[in-house]
Design a protein around this motif. Sequence first.
Motif, PDB file in Angstrom:
ATOM      1  N   LEU A 175       0.925  -1.358  -0.043  1.00  0.00           N
ATOM      2  CA  LEU A 175      -0.043   0.016  -0.080  1.00  0.00           C
ATOM      3  C   LEU A 175       0.980   1.291   0.029  1.00  0.00           C
ATOM      4  CD1 LEU A 175      -2.790  -1.170   2.604  1.00  0.00           C
ATOM      5  CD2 LEU A 175      -2.937  -0.794  -0.187  1.00  0.00           C
ATOM      6  N   ALA A 176       1.934   1.307   0.448  1.00  0.00           N
ATOM      7  CA  ALA A 176       2.914   2.137   0.710  1.00  0.00           C
ATOM      8  C   ALA A 176       3.476   2.745  -0.615  1.00  0.00           C
ATOM      9  CB  ALA A 176       3.996   2.163   1.682  1.00  0.00           C
ATOM     10  N   VAL A 177       3.984   1.504  -1.360  1.00  0.00           N
ATOM     11  CA  VAL A 177       4.421   1.674  -2.680  1.00  0.00           C
ATOM     12  C   VAL A 177       3.399   2.348  -3.593  1.00  0.00           C
ATOM     13  CG1 VAL A 177       5.188   0.415  -4.719  1.00  0.00           C
ATOM     14  CG2 VAL A 177       6.142   0.182  -2.504  1.00  0.00           C
ATOM     15  N   ALA A 178       2.064   1.801  -3.557  1.00  0.00           N
ATOM     16  CA  ALA A 178       0.891   2.274  -4.314  1.00  0.00           C
ATOM     17  C   ALA A 178       0.521   3.636  -3.969  1.00  0.00           C
ATOM     18  CB  ALA A 178      -0.234   1.186  -4.151  1.00  0.00           C
ATOM     19  N   ASP A 179       0.606   4.011  -2.838  1.00  0.00           N
ATOM     20  CA  ASP A 179       0.349   5.460  -2.433  1.00  0.00           C
ATOM     21  C   ASP A 179       1.654   6.444  -3.032  1.00  0.00           C
ATOM     22  OD1 ASP A 179      -1.167   7.681  -1.089  1.00  0.00           O
ATOM     23  OD2 ASP A 179       0.735   7.760   0.234  1.00  0.00           O
ATOM     24  N   GLU A 180       2.598   5.984  -2.833  1.00  0.00           N
ATOM     25  CA  GLU A 180       3.921   6.777  -3.576  1.00  0.00           C
ATOM     26  C   GLU A 180       3.571   7.049  -4.892  1.00  0.00           C
ATOM     27  OE1 GLU A 180       8.623   6.398  -3.836  1.00  0.00           O
ATOM     28  OE2 GLU A 180       7.690   5.287  -2.415  1.00  0.00           O
ATOM     29  N   ARG A 181       3.321   5.986  -5.630  1.00  0.00           N
ATOM     30  CA  ARG A 181       3.133   6.187  -7.305  1.00  0.00           C
ATOM     31  C   ARG A 181       1.940   6.679  -7.429  1.00  0.00           C
ATOM     32  NH1 ARG A 181       4.163  -0.449  -9.029  1.00  0.00           N
ATOM     33  NH2 ARG A 181       6.376  -0.190  -8.518  1.00  0.00           N
ATOM     34  N   ARG A 182       0.869   6.838  -6.853  1.00  0.00           N
ATOM     35  CA  ARG A 182      -0.507   7.545  -6.970  1.00  0.00           C
ATOM     36  C   ARG A 182      -0.169   8.811  -6.797  1.00  0.00           C
ATOM     37  NH1 ARG A 182      -3.223  10.410  -3.835  1.00  0.00           N
ATOM     38  NH2 ARG A 182      -2.349   9.288  -2.021  1.00  0.00           N
ATOM     39  N   ARG A 183       0.781   9.130  -5.772  1.00  0.00           N
ATOM     40  CA  ARG A 183       1.231  10.762  -5.398  1.00  0.00           C
ATOM     41  C   ARG A 183       1.989  11.086  -6.524  1.00  0.00           C
ATOM     42  NH1 ARG A 183       2.611  12.004   0.630  1.00  0.00           N
ATOM     43  NH2 ARG A 183       0.717  10.800   1.980  1.00  0.00           N
ATOM     44  N   GLU A 184       3.045  10.562  -7.012  1.00  0.00           N
ATOM     45  CA  GLU A 184       3.791  10.710  -8.264  1.00  0.00           C
ATOM     46  C   GLU A 184       2.864  11.251  -9.637  1.00  0.00           C
ATOM     47  OE1 GLU A 184       6.742   7.823  -8.758  1.00  0.00           O
ATOM     48  OE2 GLU A 184       7.661   8.399  -7.041  1.00  0.00           O
ATOM     49  N   ARG A 185       1.682  10.425  -9.660  1.00  0.00           N
ATOM     50  CA  ARG A 185       1.130  10.449 -10.861  1.00  0.00           C
ATOM     51  C   ARG A 185      -0.041  11.697 -10.750  1.00  0.00           C
ATOM     52  NH1 ARG A 185      -2.267   5.683 -13.752  1.00  0.00           N
ATOM     53  NH2 ARG A 185      -3.010   6.808 -15.545  1.00  0.00           N
ATOM     54  N   PHE A 186      -0.550  11.543  -9.732  1.00  0.00           N
ATOM     55  CA  PHE A 186      -1.813  12.743  -9.555  1.00  0.00           C
ATOM     56  C   PHE A 186      -1.612  13.954  -8.726  1.00  0.00           C
ATOM     57  CE2 PHE A 186      -3.707   8.148 -10.287  1.00  0.00           C
ATOM     58  CZ  PHE A 186      -4.391   8.660 -11.387  1.00  0.00           C
ATOM     59  N   CYS A 187      -0.535  13.948  -7.927  1.00  0.00           N
ATOM     60  CA  CYS A 187      -0.117  14.872  -7.075  1.00  0.00           C
ATOM     61  C   CYS A 187       1.161  15.666  -7.347  1.00  0.00           C
ATOM     62  CB  CYS A 187      -0.638  14.671  -5.566  1.00  0.00           C
ATOM     63  SG  CYS A 187      -2.132  14.022  -5.167  1.00  0.00           S
ATOM     64  N   SER A 188       1.832  15.313  -8.255  1.00  0.00           N
ATOM     65  CA  SER A 188       3.013  15.887  -8.367  1.00  0.00           C
ATOM     66  C   SER A 188       3.160  17.110  -8.689  1.00  0.00           C
ATOM     67  CB  SER A 188       3.786  15.136  -9.734  1.00  0.00           C
ATOM     68  OG  SER A 188       3.206  15.370 -10.952  1.00  0.00           O
ATOM     69  N   GLY A 189       2.341  17.906  -9.050  1.00  0.00           N
ATOM     70  CA  GLY A 189       2.155  19.691  -9.413  1.00  0.00           C
ATOM     71  C   GLY A 189       1.797  20.165  -7.979  1.00  0.00           C
ATOM     72  N   GLY A 190       1.746  19.482  -6.960  1.00  0.00           N
ATOM     73  CA  GLY A 190       0.909  20.018  -5.713  1.00  0.00           C
ATOM     74  C   GLY A 190      -0.310  20.166  -5.724  1.00  0.00           C
ATOM     75  N   CYS A 191      -0.897  19.726  -4.420  1.00  0.00           N
ATOM     76  CA  CYS A 191      -2.446  19.607  -4.286  1.00  0.00           C
ATOM     77  C   CYS A 191      -2.592  20.161  -2.860  1.00  0.00           C
ATOM     78  CB  CYS A 191      -2.910  18.397  -4.789  1.00  0.00           C
ATOM     79  SG  CYS A 191      -2.482  17.170  -3.724  1.00  0.00           S
ATOM     80  N   GLY A 192      -3.921  20.343  -2.391  1.00  0.00           N
ATOM     81  CA  GLY A 192      -4.033  20.702  -1.032  1.00  0.00           C
ATOM     82  C   GLY A 192      -4.604  19.663  -0.177  1.00  0.00           C
ATOM     83  N   HIS A 193      -4.686  18.439  -0.551  1.00  0.00           N
ATOM     84  CA  HIS A 193      -5.273  17.296   0.240  1.00  0.00           C
ATOM     85  C   HIS A 193      -4.557  17.329   1.610  1.00  0.00           C
ATOM     86  CE1 HIS A 193      -5.971  15.258  -3.883  1.00  0.00           C
ATOM     87  NE2 HIS A 193      -7.281  15.616  -3.280  1.00  0.00           N
TER      88      HIS A 193
END
Length: 62
Positions: free
Chosen positions: A34-52
């Motif tokens: 799950l940690a690896v999946a979350d890291e990949r998701r962050r790189e893909r969808f939140c790489s430009g910065g987001c406010g989550h």
Amino acid sequence: MSTNDARRSGYWSRSSRSQTDERRKAFRLLVEVLAVADERRRERFCSGGCGHWWHNLPVADG
């Protein structure tokens, strides 16, 4: 092996202990996956910065 022989030899206690160990290993593996999946998701969808808010949770050492 009869039931009485198994009880005397400690078979059931070892079996129970190994099941607990296997559950721990499986849980740790799940957390790692799950940690690896979350890291990949962050790189893909939140790489430009987001406010989550959950991106700013403290990381536990351990």
